[in-house]
Design a protein around this motif. Structure first.
Motif, PDB file in Angstrom:
ATOM      1  N   UNK A 129      -2.660  -2.945  -5.287  1.00 31.04           N
ATOM      2  CA  UNK A 129      -3.205  -1.451  -4.658  1.00 31.04           C
ATOM      3  C   UNK A 129      -3.162  -1.522  -2.851  1.00 31.04           C
ATOM      4  N   UNK A 130      -1.590  -0.951  -3.060  1.00 32.22           N
ATOM      5  CA  UNK A 130      -0.622  -0.399  -1.958  1.00 32.22           C
ATOM      6  C   UNK A 130      -1.302   0.288  -1.114  1.00 32.22           C
ATOM      7  N   UNK A 131      -2.589   0.188   0.405  1.00 34.77           N
ATOM      8  CA  UNK A 131      -2.762   1.124   1.102  1.00 34.77           C
ATOM      9  C   UNK A 131      -2.675   1.464   2.204  1.00 34.77           C
ATOM     10  N   UNK A 132      -1.896   2.541   2.611  1.00 43.64           N
ATOM     11  CA  UNK A 132      -0.830   2.635   3.490  1.00 43.64           C
ATOM     12  C   UNK A 132      -1.467   2.860   4.724  1.00 43.64           C
ATOM     13  N   UNK A 133      -0.760   2.568   5.678  1.00 44.43           N
ATOM     14  CA  UNK A 133      -1.267   2.614   7.280  1.00 44.43           C
ATOM     15  C   UNK A 133      -1.070   3.191   8.231  1.00 44.43           C
ATOM     16  N   UNK A 134      -1.522   3.675   9.271  1.00 40.62           N
ATOM     17  CA  UNK A 134      -1.639   4.694  10.363  1.00 40.62           C
ATOM     18  C   UNK A 134      -0.885   4.596  11.146  1.00 40.62           C
ATOM     19  N   UNK A 135      -0.378   5.267  11.979  1.00 42.88           N
ATOM     20  CA  UNK A 135      -0.190   5.362  13.951  1.00 42.88           C
ATOM     21  C   UNK A 135      -1.435   5.018  14.441  1.00 42.88           C
ATOM     22  N   UNK A 136      -1.876   3.978  14.773  1.00 35.55           N
ATOM     23  CA  UNK A 136      -3.014   3.860  15.490  1.00 35.55           C
ATOM     24  C   UNK A 136      -2.694   2.885  17.261  1.00 35.55           C
ATOM     25  N   UNK A 185      -7.439   6.383   9.349  1.00 33.27           N
ATOM     26  CA  UNK A 185      -6.917   5.137   8.991  1.00 33.27           C
ATOM     27  C   UNK A 185      -8.117   4.579   8.638  1.00 33.27           C
ATOM     28  N   UNK A 186      -9.655   4.779   8.589  1.00 31.95           N
ATOM     29  CA  UNK A 186     -10.472   3.861   9.019  1.00 31.95           C
ATOM     30  C   UNK A 186     -11.303   4.701   7.504  1.00 31.95           C
ATOM     31  N   UNK A 187     -10.913   5.900   7.006  1.00 34.64           N
ATOM     32  CA  UNK A 187     -10.811   6.725   5.589  1.00 34.64           C
ATOM     33  C   UNK A 187     -10.521   5.438   4.476  1.00 34.64           C
ATOM     34  N   UNK A 188      -9.525   5.351   4.727  1.00 30.25           N
ATOM     35  CA  UNK A 188      -8.102   4.537   3.770  1.00 30.25           C
ATOM     36  C   UNK A 188      -8.245   3.334   3.739  1.00 30.25           C
ATOM     37  N   UNK A 214     -11.856   1.962   4.352  1.00 35.70           N
ATOM     38  CA  UNK A 214     -13.455   2.159   3.586  1.00 35.70           C
ATOM     39  C   UNK A 214     -12.854   2.190   1.881  1.00 35.70           C
ATOM     40  N   UNK A 215     -11.725   3.214   1.763  1.00 32.98           N
ATOM     41  CA  UNK A 215     -12.107   3.461   0.406  1.00 32.98           C
ATOM     42  C   UNK A 215     -11.766   2.410  -0.294  1.00 32.98           C
ATOM     43  N   UNK A 216     -10.434   1.493   0.437  1.00 36.06           N
ATOM     44  CA  UNK A 216      -9.433   0.652  -0.674  1.00 36.06           C
ATOM     45  C   UNK A 216     -10.872  -0.566  -0.489  1.00 36.06           C
ATOM     46  N   UNK A 217     -12.083  -0.586   0.094  1.00 36.84           N
ATOM     47  CA  UNK A 217     -12.996  -2.065   0.234  1.00 36.84           C
ATOM     48  C   UNK A 217     -14.009  -1.215  -1.434  1.00 36.84           C
ATOM     49  N   UNK A 218     -14.296   0.089  -1.303  1.00 38.95           N
ATOM     50  CA  UNK A 218     -14.961   0.328  -1.968  1.00 38.95           C
ATOM     51  C   UNK A 218     -14.340   0.535  -3.808  1.00 38.95           C
ATOM     52  N   UNK A 219     -12.433   0.576  -3.957  1.00 38.85           N
ATOM     53  CA  UNK A 219     -12.252   0.119  -5.338  1.00 38.85           C
ATOM     54  C   UNK A 219     -12.044  -1.179  -5.013  1.00 38.85           C
ATOM     55  N   UNK A 220     -11.944  -1.945  -4.089  1.00 35.52           N
ATOM     56  CA  UNK A 220     -12.005  -3.780  -4.613  1.00 35.52           C
ATOM     57  C   UNK A 220     -13.802  -3.660  -5.070  1.00 35.52           C
ATOM     58  N   UNK A 221     -14.604  -3.162  -4.884  1.00 36.45           N
ATOM     59  CA  UNK A 221     -15.973  -3.767  -4.974  1.00 36.45           C
ATOM     60  C   UNK A 221     -16.388  -3.218  -6.505  1.00 36.45           C
ATOM     61  N   UNK A 222     -15.944  -2.276  -6.487  1.00 36.84           N
ATOM     62  CA  UNK A 222     -15.876  -1.977  -7.941  1.00 36.84           C
ATOM     63  C   UNK A 222     -14.776  -2.202  -9.010  1.00 36.84           C
ATOM     64  N   UNK A 223     -13.721  -2.617  -8.397  1.00 32.55           N
ATOM     65  CA  UNK A 223     -12.795  -2.765 -10.032  1.00 32.55           C
ATOM     66  C   UNK A 223     -11.436  -3.640  -9.474  1.00 32.55           C
ATOM     67  N   UNK A 224     -12.435  -4.751  -9.103  1.00 32.94           N
ATOM     68  CA  UNK A 224     -10.496  -5.295  -8.342  1.00 32.94           C
ATOM     69  C   UNK A 224      -9.619  -5.251  -8.626  1.00 32.94           C
ATOM     70  N   UNK A 225      -8.226  -4.746  -7.673  1.00 36.37           N
ATOM     71  CA  UNK A 225      -7.308  -4.731  -8.445  1.00 36.37           C
ATOM     72  C   UNK A 225      -6.288  -6.025  -8.382  1.00 36.37           C
ATOM     73  N   UNK A 226      -5.149  -6.073  -9.296  1.00 30.48           N
ATOM     74  CA  UNK A 226      -4.232  -7.388  -9.273  1.00 30.48           C
ATOM     75  C   UNK A 226      -4.095  -7.614  -8.157  1.00 30.48           C
ATOM     76  N   UNK A 227      -3.779  -7.528  -6.584  1.00 29.19           N
ATOM     77  CA  UNK A 227      -3.742  -7.149  -4.906  1.00 29.19           C
ATOM     78  C   UNK A 227      -3.544  -6.608  -4.411  1.00 29.19           C
ATOM     79  N   UNK A 269      -7.062   8.654  -3.570  1.00 28.93           N
ATOM     80  CA  UNK A 269      -7.864   9.606  -2.286  1.00 28.93           C
ATOM     81  C   UNK A 269      -8.647   8.713  -1.513  1.00 28.93           C
ATOM     82  N   UNK A 270      -8.296   8.831  -0.446  1.00 31.23           N
ATOM     83  CA  UNK A 270      -9.571   7.594   0.687  1.00 31.23           C
ATOM     84  C   UNK A 270     -10.644   8.175   0.662  1.00 31.23           C
ATOM     85  N   UNK A 271     -10.503   9.743   1.016  1.00 29.23           N
ATOM     86  CA  UNK A 271     -11.230  11.230   1.088  1.00 29.23           C
ATOM     87  C   UNK A 271     -11.964  11.186  -0.252  1.00 29.23           C
TER      88      UNK A 271
END
Length: 245
Positions: free
Chosen positions: A77-84, A93-96, A98-111, A200-202
């Motif tokens: 799972x490649x999570x793109x950052x954003x200017x902060x 950035x926050x939506x990205x 939170x989506x990464x966390x939701x993906x991990x909890x539902x079906x953990x990716x290889x990394x 998608x994050x949103x």
């Protein structure tokens, strides 16, 4: 084992390699290759009465609306950052995160690979994403890879390729970003040889003047890079092609 190519990126991470965001963008806009392909893309849009640009806008919009929020298969799972600025994560950035966390909890990716550098002396986008994930409850034992030597989408993916596959083509990856950004991510991933899926994050595309501006800007970016690449292949411009491979 971290590939040698990525170790070189990390050793050379001072501002000479990772310039400020503004300087990085100015360097791109003043680059002769960018000016060359930008002129070709602009000519194509003008001579077509805007039809060429409209096709790219429709493509960006279609991906933004249709992208899933849960990847169907595994892979990194490649999570793109954003200017902060000042280390503050905006809504995108926050939506990205939170989506990464939701993906991990539902079906953990290889990394999980967190993407994004930053100016010298400031936290990188990748580090901010890691800290935000930890703050939201992701166990610190979950392996996270940080790609923190890049300042744009192409560099994100090129460095991730070196980090994961030593510069070669490996297994599938999932690209997680804001809906308006996914078409650009997918285009560069294809150029770099990734077997990529989108996430998608949103939950859905929400219409606003800001969203319209974002989509219009992404359509212009994809238009420039795609037409420019096709033109470079047509005229055999190896230097230009090497910059997106």
């Amino acid at each position: 084992m971290v590939p040698r190519q990525y170790k070189e990126l990390q050793r050379n991470r001072p501002e000479t390699v990772v310039p400020t965001r503004l300087r990085h963008r100015l360097n791109l806009f003043m680059d002769r290759d960018v000016l060359h392909v930008g002129g070709v893309a602009l000519a194509a849009c003008v001579l077509s009465g805007g039809l060429v640009y409209a096709v790219y806008f429709a493509h960006v919009l279609w991906i933004a609306r249709r992208a899933p929020v849960q990847p169907q298969d595994g892979g990194q799972l490649l999570v793109f950052g954003k200017h902060a600025p000042a280390g503050q994560l905006d809504a995108d950035f926050t939506a990205r995160i939170e989506r990464a966390l939701a993906v991990w909890r539902r079906q953990p990716p290889a990394g999980i690979v967190l993407l994004g550098g930053g100016p010298a002396g400031a936290p990188t986008e990748a580090a901010l994403a890691r800290d935000a994930l930890w703050a939201r409850g992701l166990c610190q034992s979950v392996p996270l890879l940080l790609e923190d030597a890049s300042r744009d989408t192409l560099q994100n993916l090129r460095n991730a390729r070196a980090l994961l596959h030593g510069g070669g083509v490996g297994g599938p990856v999932v690209l997680l970003s804001s809906r308006y950004h996914l078409a650009r991510c997918a285009w560069f991933a294809r150029q770099l040889g990734f077997d990529a899926r989108l996430c998608a994050a949103e939950p859905r595309l929400r219409w606003s003047s800001r969203t319209l501006v974002r989509l219009a800007g992404e359509a212009a970016y994809v238009c420039l890079t795609d037409i420019g690449t096709r033109w470079a292949r047509l005229i055999g411009a190896r230097r230009i092609l090497a910059r997106i491979s």
